[in-house]
Design a protein around this motif. Structure first.
Motif, mmCIF file in Angstrom:
data_model
loop_
_atom_site.group_PDB
_atom_site.id
_atom_site.type_symbol
_atom_site.label_atom_id
_atom_site.label_comp_id
_atom_site.label_asym_id
_atom_site.label_seq_id
_atom_site.Cartn_x
_atom_site.Cartn_y
_atom_site.Cartn_z
ATOM 1 N N SER A 394 0.831 -1.207 0.000
ATOM 2 C CA SER A 394 0.000 0.000 0.000
ATOM 3 C C SER A 394 0.866 1.259 0.000
ATOM 4 O O SER A 394 1.863 1.347 0.732
ATOM 5 C CB SER A 394 -0.918 0.013 1.229
ATOM 6 N N TRP A 395 0.458 2.237 -0.839
ATOM 7 C CA TRP A 395 1.155 3.516 -0.923
ATOM 8 C C TRP A 395 0.263 4.607 -0.329
ATOM 9 O O TRP A 395 -0.936 4.668 -0.615
ATOM 10 C CB TRP A 395 1.470 3.861 -2.375
ATOM 11 N N VAL A 396 0.866 5.461 0.497
ATOM 12 C CA VAL A 396 0.146 6.619 1.055
ATOM 13 C C VAL A 396 1.044 7.846 0.948
ATOM 14 O O VAL A 396 2.281 7.751 0.963
ATOM 15 C CB VAL A 396 -0.242 6.393 2.528
ATOM 16 N N GLN A 397 0.403 9.016 0.836
ATOM 17 C CA GLN A 397 1.170 10.261 0.755
ATOM 18 C C GLN A 397 1.794 10.561 2.101
ATOM 19 O O GLN A 397 1.135 10.544 3.128
ATOM 20 C CB GLN A 397 0.264 11.425 0.332
ATOM 21 N N GLU A 398 3.116 10.857 2.081
ATOM 22 C CA GLU A 398 3.832 11.185 3.310
ATOM 23 C C GLU A 398 4.033 12.696 3.462
ATOM 24 O O GLU A 398 4.066 13.205 4.587
ATOM 25 C CB GLU A 398 5.187 10.476 3.323
ATOM 26 N N ALA A 399 4.173 13.412 2.334
ATOM 27 C CA ALA A 399 4.372 14.863 2.437
ATOM 28 C C ALA A 399 3.997 15.555 1.129
ATOM 29 O O ALA A 399 4.013 14.954 0.044
ATOM 30 C CB ALA A 399 5.824 15.171 2.787
ATOM 31 N N TYR A 400 3.645 16.837 1.255
ATOM 32 C CA TYR A 400 3.307 17.728 0.129
ATOM 33 C C TYR A 400 4.361 18.830 0.155
ATOM 34 O O TYR A 400 4.406 19.657 1.071
ATOM 35 C CB TYR A 400 1.898 18.257 0.365
ATOM 36 N N LEU A 401 5.292 18.778 -0.841
ATOM 37 C CA LEU A 401 6.442 19.688 -0.841
ATOM 38 C C LEU A 401 6.163 20.932 -1.689
ATOM 39 O O LEU A 401 5.716 20.834 -2.838
ATOM 40 C CB LEU A 401 7.685 18.983 -1.389
ATOM 41 N N LYS A 402 6.447 22.100 -1.083
ATOM 42 C CA LYS A 402 6.372 23.385 -1.789
ATOM 43 C C LYS A 402 7.657 24.156 -1.483
ATOM 44 O O LYS A 402 8.176 24.114 -0.358
ATOM 45 C CB LYS A 402 5.164 24.195 -1.318
ATOM 46 N N GLY A 403 8.178 24.842 -2.508
ATOM 47 C CA GLY A 403 9.421 25.589 -2.303
ATOM 48 C C GLY A 403 9.162 26.966 -1.686
ATOM 49 O O GLY A 403 8.126 27.600 -1.927
ATOM 50 N N SER A 404 10.119 27.434 -0.913
ATOM 51 C CA SER A 404 10.014 28.767 -0.317
ATOM 52 C C SER A 404 10.198 29.833 -1.403
ATOM 53 O O SER A 404 10.724 29.564 -2.489
ATOM 54 C CB SER A 404 11.072 28.934 0.780
ATOM 55 N N GLY A 405 9.752 31.057 -1.085
ATOM 56 C CA GLY A 405 9.864 32.131 -2.074
ATOM 57 C C GLY A 405 8.769 32.014 -3.121
ATOM 58 O O GLY A 405 7.632 31.654 -2.829
ATOM 59 N N THR A 406 9.162 32.300 -4.365
ATOM 60 C CA THR A 406 8.193 32.245 -5.464
ATOM 61 C C THR A 406 8.740 31.394 -6.605
ATOM 62 O O THR A 406 9.075 31.888 -7.688
ATOM 63 C CB THR A 406 7.865 33.659 -5.970
ATOM 64 N N PRO A 407 8.842 30.081 -6.378
ATOM 65 C CA PRO A 407 9.371 29.212 -7.440
ATOM 66 C C PRO A 407 8.389 29.128 -8.599
ATOM 67 O O PRO A 407 7.195 29.338 -8.434
ATOM 68 C CB PRO A 407 9.522 27.865 -6.740
ATOM 69 N N VAL A 408 8.934 28.836 -9.757
ATOM 70 C CA VAL A 408 8.109 28.636 -10.953
ATOM 71 C C VAL A 408 8.478 27.288 -11.571
ATOM 72 O O VAL A 408 9.657 26.976 -11.733
ATOM 73 C CB VAL A 408 8.318 29.775 -11.967
ATOM 74 N N GLU A 409 7.437 26.543 -11.896
ATOM 75 C CA GLU A 409 7.579 25.157 -12.393
ATOM 76 C C GLU A 409 8.413 24.295 -11.434
ATOM 77 O O GLU A 409 9.265 23.500 -11.831
ATOM 78 C CB GLU A 409 8.174 25.129 -13.802
ATOM 79 N N PHE A 410 8.116 24.485 -10.137
ATOM 80 C CA PHE A 410 8.697 23.642 -9.086
ATOM 81 C C PHE A 410 8.169 22.223 -9.293
ATOM 82 O O PHE A 410 6.965 21.999 -9.376
ATOM 83 C CB PHE A 410 8.263 24.196 -7.720
ATOM 84 N N GLY A 411 9.076 21.247 -9.416
ATOM 85 C CA GLY A 411 8.669 19.877 -9.672
ATOM 86 C C GLY A 411 8.869 19.453 -11.115
ATOM 87 O O GLY A 411 8.463 18.353 -11.497
ATOM 88 N N TYR A 412 9.506 20.352 -11.933
ATOM 89 C CA TYR A 412 9.769 19.971 -13.318
ATOM 90 C C TYR A 412 10.696 18.767 -13.382
ATOM 91 O O TYR A 412 10.596 17.935 -14.283
ATOM 92 C CB TYR A 412 10.372 21.163 -14.064
ATOM 93 N N SER A 413 11.578 18.647 -12.392
ATOM 94 C CA SER A 413 12.457 17.471 -12.265
ATOM 95 C C SER A 413 12.553 17.105 -10.792
ATOM 96 O O SER A 413 12.459 17.972 -9.919
ATOM 97 C CB SER A 413 13.845 17.763 -12.845
#
Length: 490
Positions: A394-413
């Protein structure tokens, strides 16, 4: 002469008078001139010396009465019929008229003067019917058992006692042979690893005894031999294969093989994939709906159980390896929205996966640990990354990551190594350089993630797209500036 003649006449007259009275006294049918009108008294009758019951209709009567010359014995109430007068006697052999119930004998007496007494009686319980409908069942009617300790179920109509034995013929003698009747009895079989028989006889309070009843059961405490020649098919099978399994029969000289059970495990003799399952007396089966993992070896185990419940040793196959891939989970973001591009970038290390979503539009600027995510959709192309953890399958979400500041296309890689995640935000401004790009690093402590660092290129320039792709291994990070315009020098 006259005097002597007179005396003779007087004597003859006296003799005649004496004879007259003697003649009257000898007539039993006429009242006695003596005036005797009292019948015999103190009459009594006892059947079989006062016993409460008898098994035979032939009994002995004990009789007594005062002044009785004759007696009249009958089986009919009232003493008026069914008998005949006979000489009085203190005892008499007699036959009862009733059976299986209370039998009563009646008697009256008369004296020499013809006076008749009252009717006396005595009763006795006459029972010559043995208990019937007897039965015995060993262990609820089982055909075989592995222990000598069993429970007997018994039944009989009219029984007050029973005699149980392991010896044929129901010879019930000696102290303790008979015991109070009961419908159940704990018992020990007299035979081992053979056909064992238990016998029972019943009796009532009158000692009427039933026939000898019996039941038998096979005692068997020897397990069958282990199955042999186990075949689980090819040494390599796909994850979705349904292996056809066969084996050679076990032998059991006692109660016989009742069924076979199979199990499948990821270790020899294991049951973690499929627990023990009966397949009856079949010597093969096909197994489907298995949850297998690629490049893992699985083993089939087979065991036999006989009718008595003895289980053979487990026999295990040489195993097969599952090859290929199968879907384990279907993953979605908790705040999914149009054009988020969930799954644009993915990385996995062991039981932890990270998913990059460069067009996610939440304005959050910090990590949210757990299974939730912001529903906000006001910051276009801000981006996010989701960390998922596997437990078992079973897979469950462990965390929701957001970058500090004002990142753009955070998560492209994205990239992960152990407890460290690198996330590329290739359109993020660096100083005055637009679309220069940055890389965010996050670390895990326990089950909680936090931002550790934000990295930009030392020679950041507009449109460089630093973080277009990233890779991390331990303490080393590689980040690519996809469109960096600086010309190389020697």
């Amino acid at each position: 002469m006259t005097t002597e003649h007179t005396r003779n006449i007087i004597s003859l007259i006296g003799i005649a008078i004496t004879l007259f009275f003697l003649g009257c006294k000898s007539d039993g049918g006429s009242p006695s001139p003596s005036g005797d009108t009292t019948p015999p008294t103190n009459g009594s009758l006892s059947v079989n010396s006062g016993s409460a019951s008898t098994l035979s209709s032939s009994v002995s009567l004990s009789i007594s009465a005062d002044d009785a010359l004759e007696m009249y014995v009958t089986n009919i109430s009232g003493c008026n019929s069914g008998g005949s007068w006979e000489s009085y006697s203190a005892s008499k052999s007699w036959s009862l008229a009733d059976s299986d119930g209370t039998a009563t004998v009646y008697i009256k007496f008369r004296d020499s003067a013809g006076n008749t007494s009252s009717c006396y009686s005595d009763s006795i319980s006459f029972d010559n019917t043995a208990p019937s409908a007897g039965s015995i069942s060993i262990q609820g009617g089982a055909t075989a058992i592995s222990t000598q300790s069993v429970t007997l179920t018994l039944a009989a109509t009219g029984a007050t006692e029973m005699c149980i034995t392991n010896t044929a013929g129901c010879t019930c003698s000696g102290v303790g042979a008979w015991e109070s009747y009961n419908t159940t009895k704990a018992w020990t079989l007299g035979q081992t690893n053979s056909n064992a028989t238990v016998y029972v006889k019943f009796r009532d309070d009158s000692d009427n005894r039933s026939n000898c009843y019996s039941d038998n059961i096979t005692h068997d405490n020897i397990a069958p031999s282990a199955p042999s020649s186990i075949s689980d098919g090819s040494s390599n099978l796909s994850l979705v294969a349904s292996p056809a399994i066969t084996w050679a029969a076990s032998s059991d000289s006692g109660s016989g093989v009742a069924d076979y059970q199979i199990a499948i495990g990821s270790t020899s003799g294991g049951t973690d994939i499929k627990g023990w399952t009966s397949v009856g007396n079949n010597l093969g089966t096909t197994v489907s709906s298995l949850n297998l993992a690629s490049k893992t070896t699985y083993y089939l185990s087979v065991k036999a159980t006989d009718v008595a419940g003895n289980t053979a040793s487990v026999a295990t196959s040489d195993g097969w390896q599952a090859l290929g891939w199968s879907q384990q989970a279907y993953l979605k973001a908790p705040n999914i929205d149009n054009w988020d591009e969930y799954g644009w970038a993915v990385a996995i290390d062991g039981d932890t996966a990270v998913v990059g979503v460069p067009e996610e539009r939440s304005c959050d600027t910090s990590v949210t640990n757990g299974s939730t995510a912001s529903p906000d959709n006001t910051c276009v192309s801000r981006g996010a990354a989701y960390v998922l953890k596997r437990t078992g399958s079973s897979w469950v979400q462990e965390a929701y990551l957001k970058g500090s500041g004002t990142p753009v296309e955070f998560g492209y890689s994205v990239s992960i190594s152990g407890d460290t995640i690198a996330v590329g935000a290739r359109k993020t401004a660096d100083g005055g350089a637009g679309n220069a790009g940055k890389v965010y690093l996050f670390t895990r402590s326990g089950t909680n993630w936090s931002e550790q660092a934000v990295i930009g290129a030392v020679n950041a320039g507009s449109g460089d797209n630093f973080g277009n792709s990233v890779d991390i291994d331990g303490d080393t990070l590689v980040a690519v500036s996809y469109t960096h315009l600086t010309l190389p020098t020697k």
